[in-house]
Motif scaffolding. Structure first.
Motif, PDB file in Angstrom:
ATOM      1  N   ARG A 126      10.804 -10.754  -3.243  1.00  0.00           N
ATOM      2  CA  ARG A 126      11.162  -9.375  -3.578  1.00  0.00           C
ATOM      3  C   ARG A 126      11.741  -9.376  -4.993  1.00  0.00           C
ATOM      4  O   ARG A 126      12.660 -10.134  -5.294  1.00  0.00           O
ATOM      5  N   GLU A 167       4.106  -6.213   1.606  1.00  0.00           N
ATOM      6  CA  GLU A 167       3.615  -6.229   0.233  1.00  0.00           C
ATOM      7  C   GLU A 167       3.599  -4.798  -0.299  1.00  0.00           C
ATOM      8  O   GLU A 167       3.043  -3.899   0.335  1.00  0.00           O
ATOM      9  N   TYR A 168       4.188  -4.601  -1.473  1.00  0.00           N
ATOM     10  CA  TYR A 168       4.307  -3.252  -2.020  1.00  0.00           C
ATOM     11  C   TYR A 168       4.603  -3.328  -3.513  1.00  0.00           C
ATOM     12  O   TYR A 168       4.991  -4.368  -4.057  1.00  0.00           O
ATOM     13  N   PHE A 169       4.442  -2.191  -4.184  1.00  0.00           N
ATOM     14  CA  PHE A 169       4.776  -2.024  -5.593  1.00  0.00           C
ATOM     15  C   PHE A 169       5.070  -0.548  -5.784  1.00  0.00           C
ATOM     16  O   PHE A 169       4.172   0.288  -5.782  1.00  0.00           O
ATOM     17  N   GLU A 170       6.364  -0.198  -5.930  1.00  0.00           N
ATOM     18  CA  GLU A 170       6.740   1.206  -5.871  1.00  0.00           C
ATOM     19  C   GLU A 170       8.055   1.438  -6.604  1.00  0.00           C
ATOM     20  O   GLU A 170       8.762   0.496  -6.978  1.00  0.00           O
ATOM     21  N   PRO A 201       0.360  -4.351 -10.642  1.00  0.00           N
ATOM     22  CA  PRO A 201       0.813  -5.564  -9.947  1.00  0.00           C
ATOM     23  C   PRO A 201      -0.390  -6.419  -9.565  1.00  0.00           C
ATOM     24  O   PRO A 201      -0.828  -6.427  -8.406  1.00  0.00           O
ATOM     25  N   SER A 259      13.060  -6.663  -8.301  1.00  0.00           N
ATOM     26  CA  SER A 259      13.431  -5.286  -8.620  1.00  0.00           C
ATOM     27  C   SER A 259      13.984  -5.220 -10.033  1.00  0.00           C
ATOM     28  O   SER A 259      14.522  -6.202 -10.551  1.00  0.00           O
ATOM     29  N   GLU A 295      10.256  -1.758  -7.482  1.00  0.00           N
ATOM     30  CA  GLU A 295      10.329  -2.733  -6.392  1.00  0.00           C
ATOM     31  C   GLU A 295       8.952  -3.396  -6.216  1.00  0.00           C
ATOM     32  O   GLU A 295       7.932  -2.712  -6.168  1.00  0.00           O
ATOM     33  N   TYR A 296       8.966  -4.729  -6.104  1.00  0.00           N
ATOM     34  CA  TYR A 296       7.714  -5.509  -6.008  1.00  0.00           C
ATOM     35  C   TYR A 296       7.888  -6.516  -4.873  1.00  0.00           C
ATOM     36  O   TYR A 296       8.821  -7.328  -4.883  1.00  0.00           O
ATOM     37  N   ALA A 349       3.644 -13.931  -8.979  1.00  0.00           N
ATOM     38  CA  ALA A 349       3.827 -12.480  -8.941  1.00  0.00           C
ATOM     39  C   ALA A 349       3.764 -11.900 -10.350  1.00  0.00           C
ATOM     40  O   ALA A 349       4.802 -11.687 -10.994  1.00  0.00           O
ATOM     41  N   PHE A 400      -2.269   0.704  -6.443  1.00  0.00           N
ATOM     42  CA  PHE A 400      -0.891   0.337  -6.746  1.00  0.00           C
ATOM     43  C   PHE A 400      -0.510   0.624  -8.198  1.00  0.00           C
ATOM     44  O   PHE A 400       0.625   0.351  -8.607  1.00  0.00           O
ATOM     45  N   ILE A 410       2.885  -8.984 -13.329  1.00  0.00           N
ATOM     46  CA  ILE A 410       2.791  -7.548 -13.579  1.00  0.00           C
ATOM     47  C   ILE A 410       2.160  -7.365 -14.962  1.00  0.00           C
ATOM     48  O   ILE A 410       2.713  -7.825 -15.967  1.00  0.00           O
TER      49      ILE A 410
END
Length: 563
Positions: free
Chosen positions: A400, A449-452, A435, A402, A459-460, A471, A418, A473
């Motif tokens: 995680r 799993e997220y990117f928001e 991402p 941020s 948050e990744y 990870a 995403f 970006i």
């Protein structure tokens, strides 16, 4: 040593059409002074009286006395700084020394266990030298004060600023106030013909002025600052005055080339004498990456207390700014950093600027963090590589990350993908964040799993069944490309005619309009591998595709030495 019998008041030594702010207030954030508005008004009253060579109104003298009586009961660092600056303003206004009771003031402030280095500097250098300057015929006492001020100035500059003028962790919070104090001292030194700055101190002052420019974003604010929390700190007068006292021609050219509101029509002709764009400080674990001084994207990273801060600027807007945090867990157990960050790679050339740090974590995990800024591609690639211990089997690795979004920026999410689009307050496009460690489409993402954007933070999240994760970006910072169609894909990596597990290596392809890039990262031993027919023998590769399908390297990091 000479001292002119008739000198201008300190507040009459500098004039500019850029404004009429009391020099004592230069560099302070808006909310820093709003927290004590009456004190600010008192400083302004002292300034007005000094400029007109009038007596200070009795009401402000009464406020000053009451403030000095209660300052010993005020315990915050902010209170200490404000009180020290109030005394600076009083000495500049030539209030009688008996009224100030200098020795009592210094004794009270020295008893404060939280005494900030800036407070110490104001007490031991600026206030004594201001008293010396304001004394028509210095006696032995003022001469001793001058000698002490010289010694304390030298000690403070060497202790709190490195050879490039970069402030230490203790000085960075008030960096612009430090620069303001030094600039005020330079003006008084010049007017009095007394020597306060030796050759080494003069050189260090000029380095600090240059660092002040490097630390300035396109909007005039300081990198790593939080205007939404503290208010703005931009002061044209501070920069004009500091550059006036700086004899370095490159610094003056840089000032009129980049500072908002101060740009000269001759700036284009000064490009050849501008200093290099990037700034590094090994002592302060700092890297500032730029492609050029004209509207270039900026990537800045700073390590401190096992944490890392990041600043991404594009289109003169702060896209991301603040703590780049990571939370990692292995098989349900949260891991933690066990030491400070250590820089393991730094590279810069005509293609890119690149920096990588490494940090050991518990259970023998390692977090490697890198930032790449492509000059020709006008993009940044930020990446974390989580590397587990050798020989560990399958498990559950959760990652995680941020980071706070920049002031005045909002992100527009896409419904299906995403991709995140950064917009300023006027809905102008500033950047796109991809991402690329995740699938392009949200429907293909796995659990956890997220990117928001959540409450002002990026948050990744990634999840792996192996003991390693990469990870990345991709940050597109090219203004005329932000409306172009795009896509990205994870690529197969081959080794000895077999597909390699993501535990060992990963590769990605990013396409925006007719431009394409390849990114490769080895997460295990460095051995020959292939991606899209390209043979790779390195730890990290960034390349761009030509129209004929061939790749041209942007960066190759080879860490095979010492294995």
């Amino acid at each position: 040593m000479k001292n002119k019998s008739k000198k201008l008041p300190p507040d009459n030594l500098f004039h500019t059409r850029a404004g009429d702010t009391p020099p004592v207030l230069w560099g302070g954030a808006e909310k820093f002074w709003l927290g004590d508005a009456q004190l600010q008004e008192c400083i302004e009253a002292f300034y007005t009286a000094a400029r007109r060579e009038n007596c200070v109104e009795s009401s402000w003298l009464e406020f000053f006395h009451s403030r000095r009586e209660t300052c010993a009961t005020l315990s915050s660092v902010e209170d200490d700084v404000r009180n020290a600056l109030l005394l600076v303003a009083a000495t500049r206004a030539r209030i009688d020394l008996d009224e100030i009771d200098l020795d009592k003031n210094m004794d009270m402030e020295s008893k404060n266990a939280q005494c900030d280095p800036l407070v110490d500097f104001l007490r031991k250098v600026e206030i004594p030298f201001t008293i010396f300057y304001n004394t028509p015929s210095p006696t032995g006492r003022e001469a001793f004060m001058l000698e002490d001020a010289r010694r304390e100035l030298s000690n403070a500059l060497s202790r709190h600023f490195d050879d490039n003028g970069v402030p230490s962790s203790a000085a960075e919070r008030w960096f612009r106030m430090w620069a303001a104090s030094l600039t005020r001292l330079k003006f008084m030194e010049q007017a009095s013909c007394a020597t306060l700055f030796g050759d080494d101190e003069t050189l260090r002052f000029e380095k600090i002025v240059r660092a002040l420019l490097y630390f300035t974003r396109g909007d005039g604010e300081s990198i790593f600052a939080h205007p939404q929390e503290e208010g703005k700190t931009w002061s044209a007068e501070l920069f004009i005055a500091a550059l006036q006292m700086d004899s370095n021609r490159e610094d003056k050219a840089l000032g009129v080339s980049i500072l908002p509101g101060l740009k000269s029509q001759k700036a284009a002709s000064l490009k050849k004498i501008l200093p290099q764009c990037a700034l590094d400080s090994a002592a302060e674990d700092l890297a500032i990456l730029r492609s050029n001084w004209q509207n270039s994207p900026l990537v800045a990273l700073r390590c401190r207390n096992r944490k890392m801060d990041i600043e991404i600027e594009g289109g003169r807007a702060s896209i991301l700014s603040g703590a780049w945090d990571a939370v990692i867990s292995w098989n349900g157990e949260k891991l933690s950093p066990e030491n400070e960050w250590a820089q393991v790679c730094r590279h810069g050339d005509d293609e890119c600027e690149f920096v990588e740090w490494e940090q050991p974590w518990s259970q023998n995990f390692v977090l490697q963090r890198s930032a790449l800024l492509s000059h020709k591609g006008c993009f940044a690639l930020l990446a974390d590589a989580v590397l587990g211990p050798k020989g560990v089997g399958k498990g559950s690795l959760l990652y995680r990350a941020s980071c706070p979004i920049g002031d005045g920026i909002r992100f527009a999410p896409q419904e299906r993908s995403f991709e995140l689009l950064a917009l300023d307050a006027n809905d102008r496009r500033k950047a796109r964040l991809l991402p690329i460690g995740l699938p392009e489409w949200k429907s293909q993402a796995g659990e956890d799993e997220y990117f928001e954007i959540y409450r002002g933070w990026l948050e990744y999240g990634l999840h792996s069944r192996r003991a390693s994760i990469f990870a990345p970006i991709f940050v597109d910072l090219k203004a005329d490309r932000l409306r172009a169609p795009l896509t990205w894909r994870r690529l197969a990596v081959g080794e000895n005619l077999k597909k390699v597990s993501s535990r060992k290596a990963v590769a990605f392809r990013v396409m925006i309009s007719d431009e394409q890039w390849l990114f490769y990262r080895s997460l295990g031993p460095i051995v020959p591998r292939s991606v899209l027919g390209a043979h790779l023998y390195a730890e990290y590769v960034a390349a761009r595709f030509l129209e004929i399908g061939q790749t041209v390297p942007i960066l190759i990091v080879d860490s095979r030495e010492g294995e």
